[in-house]
Design an enzyme around this catalytic site. Sequence first.
Site, mmCIF file in Angstrom:
data_model
loop_
_atom_site.group_PDB
_atom_site.id
_atom_site.type_symbol
_atom_site.label_atom_id
_atom_site.label_comp_id
_atom_site.label_asym_id
_atom_site.label_seq_id
_atom_site.Cartn_x
_atom_site.Cartn_y
_atom_site.Cartn_z
ATOM 1 C CE1 TYR A 176 -40.675 17.060 19.200
ATOM 2 C CE2 TYR A 176 -41.141 18.334 21.009
ATOM 3 C CZ TYR A 176 -40.809 17.014 20.668
ATOM 4 O OH TYR A 176 -40.345 15.848 21.102
ATOM 5 C CD GLU A 183 -42.499 20.817 27.420
ATOM 6 O OE1 GLU A 183 -42.046 19.453 27.673
ATOM 7 O OE2 GLU A 183 -43.397 20.780 26.657
#
Lengths: 254, 402
Positions: A176, A183
């Site tokens: 994660y 991103e």
Amino acid sequence: MAAAAATAATKGNGGGGARAGAGEGGGARKKKGPGPLATAYLVIYNVVMTAGWLVIAVGLVRAYLAKGSYHSLYYSIEKPLKFFQTGALLEILHCAVGIVPSSVVLTSFQVMSRVFLIWAVTHSVKEVQSEDSVLLFVIAWTITEIIRYSFYTFSLLNHLPYLIKWARYTLFIVLYPMGVSGELLTIYAALPFVRQAGLYSISLPNKYNFSFDYYAFLILIMISYIPIFPQLYFHMIHQRRKVLSHTEEHKKFE
Amino acid sequence: MRRKERSTSRFAPATFQGLASNMWPVVTILDGTATPPRGGEWRAAPRPHFDWWVAKHLSARPCLARAPPPRCVPQADWPASWRERLVLTQDQPRGAGSKVEILDAKTREKLCFLDKVEPHATIAEIKNLFTKTHPQWYPARQSLRLDPKGKSLKDEDVLQKLPVGTTATLYFRDLGAQISWVTVFLTEYAGPLFIYLLFYFRVPFIYGHKYDFTSSRHTVVHLACICHSFHYVKRLLETLFVHRFSHGTMPLRNIFKNCTYYWGFAAWMAYYINHPLYTPPTYGAQQVKLALAIFVICQLGNFSIHMALRDLRPAGSKTRKIPYPTKNPFTWLFLLVSCPNYTYEVGSWIGFAIMTQCLPVALFSLVGFTQMTIWAKGKHRSYLKEFRDYPPLRMPIIPFLL
């Protein structure tokens, strides 16, 4: 965020079989799962998606071996990545129709954030495609999605190996943050090019008295990761404690 | 035939009293107080032989087909649990104080025990008594219910009329900090009124410095300011003088959510309408006049509906009645729609959007329409549930469609 939202929000996305059948969560609540036709369709869907992401994983490995370096691997898996990530939009439909017991809002949020990154950032801003941050989130997503879709497949078939469940609820701890970093770095790298080209932006004056600054919008998106990421992350940690400790108990009584 | 005294203890209490005129089993109505014998389970009694036997003899003796008159079982023969209940109800004459215990709905912890509560006491009074021992939970914050997962009891419910024994057990749930509806409405409507005017007067730091305190040269911009301000002044006055609220309070976090929505959208719309680079509508004065007419009609309609709804309910009461059209033509929309106030509201905003030809206004109307449709459908559903004779032609918000 898109990476973990995938794991966090859709615990039941594989179908009711995940709850009633696999024996996790105590089984105290008997949820009537999807009918046999819907289960068959969902199994096929999840198998296809697992296969698709495996294709992407294999493509990445082959490209790395062929090129000898890990730069610019995006180009070798661009098409399957776009296809299979966009295919995840069907999951919103599954929730809306009711064959999957997740919330439509949560699923849309998660799928749209992924699709946004693929199309509105990586595809639209060509200069960003050779960045290393793209590889970072692609790897995170690939591993997550392979595990997640196989988890759903096995749950629907009521034969969930502990390894898959463990993997799903443990690997996110690393994947994660990795995905979120990838991103954010990608969006940050795209910013100057967006500003320069005035990408997707409308300015005044115009007939409909409206303006939109994509640059400012991207910055807002980046800022929104700050409240949302911890919430999803700690939700998954909480889920992990609940699910994995419960299986421990089950094992003790066997 | 031998008299068979077979107590069917394996099955639900239905004492089989033998074969003579008492061959029909005595039926006792189960209320849940009788316990299954020997810690076992109740089972539906399968009696194939008996059924066969009865059928055989019914065909031979039709007089047996008539059910015998019900028999009163003497109290001495009642099950013990029934006799206990009789003793309890007889020992407690009505009018003596009742006891109320309040438990936490989640932890089942005993929070409060109230002795000598008037049986005629309402839930509101019990809430006040509870606040005395736990002052941080003021009455508006308390949700008392008979079942931990059940519905909240209303303030008007009387203790005596509830299905409880001598000691009423109520489960408490904290609703969180509460704020009154009137406060929320006033805050959320005063914001847009004020914010729009900031943009209209082009207060510094919004547009470029050369535009500070300048005024637009387009009439439609001034008209839009009048319409927007009128709309929110009307809403404020209605909150103060017209609306009759069912609930006193709502959760505190709602005020942040609602104010963000109203204030945010007001600022967004006002920014574009009052912008120095604003483009007036494509079809000019015609478009503005038409849109203004729509806006005014819908505002009048919305006000008429609010007045009609107010007249349905006397001051201080919380009664619910079916609203019907009155002499006012604007209320005739009640024939087609359950919530015409929402219909008129959407109409007003569509009029405003056409008048300003501004996309953010259209988006605001769309979002508002979505929310109001959800509310209208909920209201429509509760009308249908509550009133059997609800007019079938009515749709929730859009005539014939939605």
